[in-house]
Design an enzyme around this catalytic site. Structure first.
Site, PDB file in Angstrom:
ATOM      1  N   GLY A  98       0.803  -1.214   0.000  1.00 46.97           N
ATOM      2  CA  GLY A  98       0.000   0.000   0.000  1.00 46.97           C
ATOM      3  C   GLY A  98       0.837   1.267   0.000  1.00 46.97           C
TER       4      GLY A  98
ATOM      5  N   HIS B 259       4.126   1.473  -8.250  1.00 43.74           N
ATOM      6  CA  HIS B 259       3.140   0.399  -8.075  1.00 43.74           C
ATOM      7  C   HIS B 259       2.172   0.376  -9.266  1.00 43.74           C
ATOM      8  CE1 HIS B 259       3.908   1.206  -3.600  1.00 43.74           C
ATOM      9  NE2 HIS B 259       4.207  -0.066  -3.723  1.00 43.74           N
TER      10      HIS B 259
HETATM   11  P1  AMP Z   1       5.978  -2.520  -1.715  1.00 44.10           P
HETATM   12  O1  AMP Z   1       4.615  -1.911  -1.571  1.00 44.10           O
HETATM   13  O2  AMP Z   1       7.087  -1.569  -1.395  1.00 44.10           O
HETATM   14  O3  AMP Z   1       6.097  -3.858  -1.046  1.00 44.10           O
HETATM   15  O4  AMP Z   1       6.157  -2.806  -3.264  1.00 44.10           O
HETATM   16  C1  AMP Z   1       5.241  -3.599  -3.979  1.00 44.10           C
HETATM   17  C2  AMP Z   1       5.806  -3.895  -5.342  1.00 44.10           C
HETATM   18  O5  AMP Z   1       6.057  -2.678  -6.034  1.00 44.10           O
HETATM   19  C3  AMP Z   1       7.142  -4.649  -5.280  1.00 44.10           C
HETATM   20  O6  AMP Z   1       7.174  -5.626  -6.305  1.00 44.10           O
HETATM   21  C4  AMP Z   1       8.140  -3.554  -5.537  1.00 44.10           C
HETATM   22  O7  AMP Z   1       9.353  -4.021  -6.108  1.00 44.10           O
HETATM   23  C5  AMP Z   1       7.383  -2.685  -6.507  1.00 44.10           C
HETATM   24  N1  AMP Z   1       7.924  -1.319  -6.511  1.00 44.10           N
HETATM   25  C6  AMP Z   1       8.228  -0.546  -5.445  1.00 44.10           C
HETATM   26  N2  AMP Z   1       8.765   0.612  -5.839  1.00 44.10           N
HETATM   27  C7  AMP Z   1       8.822   0.584  -7.190  1.00 44.10           C
HETATM   28  C8  AMP Z   1       9.286   1.486  -8.201  1.00 44.10           C
HETATM   29  N3  AMP Z   1       9.819   2.666  -7.895  1.00 44.10           N
HETATM   30  N4  AMP Z   1       9.174   1.118  -9.488  1.00 44.10           N
HETATM   31  C9  AMP Z   1       8.638  -0.080  -9.830  1.00 44.10           C
HETATM   32  N5  AMP Z   1       8.176  -0.967  -8.929  1.00 44.10           N
HETATM   33  C10 AMP Z   1       8.267  -0.651  -7.637  1.00 44.10           C
END
Ligand code: AMP
Length: 300
Positions: free
Chosen positions: A31, A37
């Site tokens: 979230g 995301h």
């Molecule tokens: P998180 O909410 O931080 O657990 O991230 C959820 C998903 O979004 C994970 O697969 C992350 O690697 C991806 N994600 C987070 N930040 C980025 C970004 N800047 N660019 C692309 N994907 C991202």
């Protein structure tokens, strides 16, 4: 857009879609969504097509946070997240509570006192990847990847996706998930999508919200470090990793609030450290900016 917080209800919905031959694309998140995301949501949509469905999970998973980490402070804004998901054309948001994911059946008083993150006694099965999770994030954050693989395995069993999209921003995490899927024969295709960045190169992250005042400009040092390493290997065909590591750390320490946690140069498939850095070598780093720990990585 459907909102589901109950596991059995999500499984029923996923089975219904499966029976109808509808492909399910899945983006697991914690979230506090940002454009990074949402780029994964678009990638999932592209993978399943307009007749498929895209599921996003929003769950701050307690088992992947260490005892001194930011679980309770992790930014949350469900109302805003749902608005973004709706606008991005998400079909279902799965947003379970902690009691749903890790039931506290028979929880002891001791566990009750050790805060909300205490490992619940109604839950005792974990998925552990034993090789790729030893270095970098795994070395700095013991038990982190055990929490990640466990919750992703649970989410795969609940959402039953055909395709799941992860961000390259968490390169080691994506590698470990791919390994888990191969080793345990999850019938899921894993797609790894590129890192989205702010205009100054800072990788988008929910944790960037902690970067107030003069911390925010200092956070660009991670991207500067990658650029510096890239420029170095462009100039000289092969460069000693230890020497480059020291130079990168020195660059990072020029920012008053920045403290490097690790800088690694490694082979992208095995994540094994390499001693000579060349074009194509992968680099990852973790840096504290004040109290906020940021990570980034790139192929050089
Ligand atoms: P998180 O909410 O931080 O657990 O991230 C959820 C998903 O979004 C994970 O697969 C992350 O690697 C991806 N994600 C987070 N930040 C980025 C970004 N800047 N660019 C692309 N994907 C991202």
């Amino acid at each position: 857009m459907r909102l589901v917080s109950n596991i059995a209800a999500m499984q029923r919905l996923a089975r219904k879609w499966q029976r109808a031959g509808t492909r399910i694309g899945f983006v697991p998140t914690m979230g506090y969504l940002h454009a990074g995301h949402l780029s994964l949501v678009q990638r999932a949509r592209r993978a399943v097509g307009k007749n498929g469905v895209v599921a996003v999970s929003i769950y701050v998973n307690p088992t992947q946070f260490g005892p001194s980490e930011d679980f309770s402070k992790y930014p949350r804004d469900l109302k805003r997240d749902l608005k973004l998901c709706r606008a991005a054309g998400v079909d279902v948001v799965f947003m379970p509570g902690d009691q749903e994911m890790y039931p506290k059946v028979g929880s002891s008083r001791r566990n009750d006192r050790t805060a909300r993150r205490a490992v619940p006694t109604g839950f005792s099965t974990y998925v552990v990847e034993d090789k790729l999770s030893q270095t970098m994030e795994g070395a700095s954050r013991p038990m982190h990847f055990r929490g990640v693989t466990t919750v992703v395995a649970k989410l795969f069993n609940i959402v039953l996706p055909d395709v799941a999209v992860f961000g390259q921003k968490d390169f080691q995490q994506a590698a470990i998930i791919k390994r888990m899927v191969a080793d345990l024969n999850f019938p899921v295709k894993i797609i790894v999508a590129p890192t989205l960045r702010e205009h100054d190169g800072l990788a988008m992250s929910s944790r960037n919200r902690y970067l107030t005042g003069n911390l925010r400009p200092q956070a660009t040092v991670l991207w500067c470090a990658i650029q510096m390493a890239r420029a170095t290997v462009k100039k000289s065909k092969a460069f000693p990793a230890a020497k480059l590591k020291a130079a990168v750390k020195k660059l990072i320490e020029c920012e008053p609030a920045a403290k490097p946690d690790y800088v690694e140069f490694f082979e992208p498939d095995t994540l094994l450290p390499i001693s000579e850095v060349t074009l194509g070598t992968h680099m990852a780093l973790a840096v504290f900016i004040g109290k906020t720990r940021l990570i980034d990585n790139a192929q050089l």
